[in-house]
Design a protein around this motif. Structure first.
Motif, PDB file in Angstrom:
ATOM      1  N   ASP A  47     -18.759  21.858 -45.951  1.00  0.00           N
ATOM      2  CA  ASP A  47     -18.464  23.101 -46.673  1.00  0.00           C
ATOM      3  C   ASP A  47     -19.689  24.010 -46.705  1.00  0.00           C
ATOM      4  O   ASP A  47     -19.598  25.214 -46.456  1.00  0.00           O
ATOM      5  CB  ASP A  47     -18.026  22.802 -48.110  1.00  0.00           C
ATOM      6  N   GLU A 103     -20.155  25.598 -43.470  1.00  0.00           N
ATOM      7  CA  GLU A 103     -18.962  26.279 -42.961  1.00  0.00           C
ATOM      8  C   GLU A 103     -18.553  25.715 -41.598  1.00  0.00           C
ATOM      9  O   GLU A 103     -18.187  26.428 -40.671  1.00  0.00           O
ATOM     10  CB  GLU A 103     -19.176  27.791 -42.895  1.00  0.00           C
ATOM     11  N   GLN A 143     -16.233  23.021 -41.554  1.00  0.00           N
ATOM     12  CA  GLN A 143     -15.186  22.107 -42.000  1.00  0.00           C
ATOM     13  C   GLN A 143     -14.205  21.741 -40.891  1.00  0.00           C
ATOM     14  O   GLN A 143     -13.482  20.754 -41.003  1.00  0.00           O
ATOM     15  CB  GLN A 143     -14.403  22.727 -43.165  1.00  0.00           C
TER      16      GLN A 143
END
Length: 249
Positions: free
Chosen positions: A71, A74, A76
């Motif tokens: 997360d 970024e 994921q």
């Protein structure tokens, strides 16, 4: 062309905080552990790491750490593969016990042997114990005889290595950047293998929670360099804190 591999120990778990032997018990992160996981992701983002695949164990504290770190980066969307072979070392009959109290009962020398020696396991867990992995649904597809009732670091390395050879190493050789989020002893086992640490020296190695360890590897996956991301002094102090966990209160 160098290959990049990051080894990340999960953030502080509730039983890290309680100073208990955790092993395969499925304990969640503390608030501090979540903060450590996010900070680890930020360090990897600042390093400019773009991962192609991530690996983790089937234990919640490692999975949670990986998800939080992804997360923060970024990233994921990358493929994530989970395997019991990346689980923490099984601490046998010690699982759930307080480390300092166990030291007071058995002596610091004996507990150090159980915790840190290469090939001496703790006393085994009784197969009738409700916490035995043979009774858990998550291991239902694993060969019954492969599931441990105790492990040394040597037997932990023995179960990690097939997964390294079959899954992780081929990804690295294909040029992929790989993140492995796991546990103190499964990562110690990989560290020992990668850095060819002698059996008698591995007792001194402690891996801190939540600080990414970046390896650069050559085409044959030999180590070119390795370092903790962030402040080296913070990593040193965190590793020292791990070493002191079993000392008497």
């Amino acid at each position: 062309m160098s290959r990049k591999l990051v080894l990340l120990r999960h953030g502080q778990s509730q039983w890290n905080l309680d100073n208990r032997f955790t092993g395969w018990v499925d304990v969640d992160l503390t608030d501090k552990g979540r903060t450590e996981a996010f900070a680890a992701g930020e360090l990897m983002r600042e390093e400019g790491l773009q991962f192609d695949v991530a690996y983790t164990s089937v234990l919640l504290r490692a999975i949670r750490t990986l998800n939080i770190a992804l997360d923060a980066m970024e990233q994921q969307w990358i493929p994530v593969l989970k395997s019991w072979r990346l689980n923490e070392r099984h601490y046998g009959a010690l699982q759930g016990l307080n480390k300092a109290e166990t030291t007071a009962k058995h002596g610091e020398e004996q507990v150090t042997i159980w915790r840190r020696s290469y090939d001496i396991p703790p006393p085994p867990m009784d197969e009738s114990d409700p916490g035995h992995p043979r009774k858990e649904r998550r291991y239902a597809e694993v060969d019954y005889n492969a599931l441990p009732d105790t492990e040394s670091l040597k037997t932990t390395l023995d179960r990690v290595m097939p997964y390294w050879v079959d899954r992780i190493a081929p990804d690295l050789k294909a040029g992929k950047t790989v993140l492995v989020t796991a546990h103190g002893n499964s990562l110690r086992a990989l560290y020992k293998y990668l850095n060819k640490v002698p059996d008698e020296e591995i007792v001194k190695l402690n891996i801190p929670t939540g600080i990414p360890l970046l390896f650069e590897l050559n085409d044959d996956l030999g180590v070119i360099s390795y370092r903790y991301l962030g402040d080296p002094e913070q990593a040193r102090l965190a590793a020292e804190a791990v070493a002191n966990q079993a000392r008497k209160s």
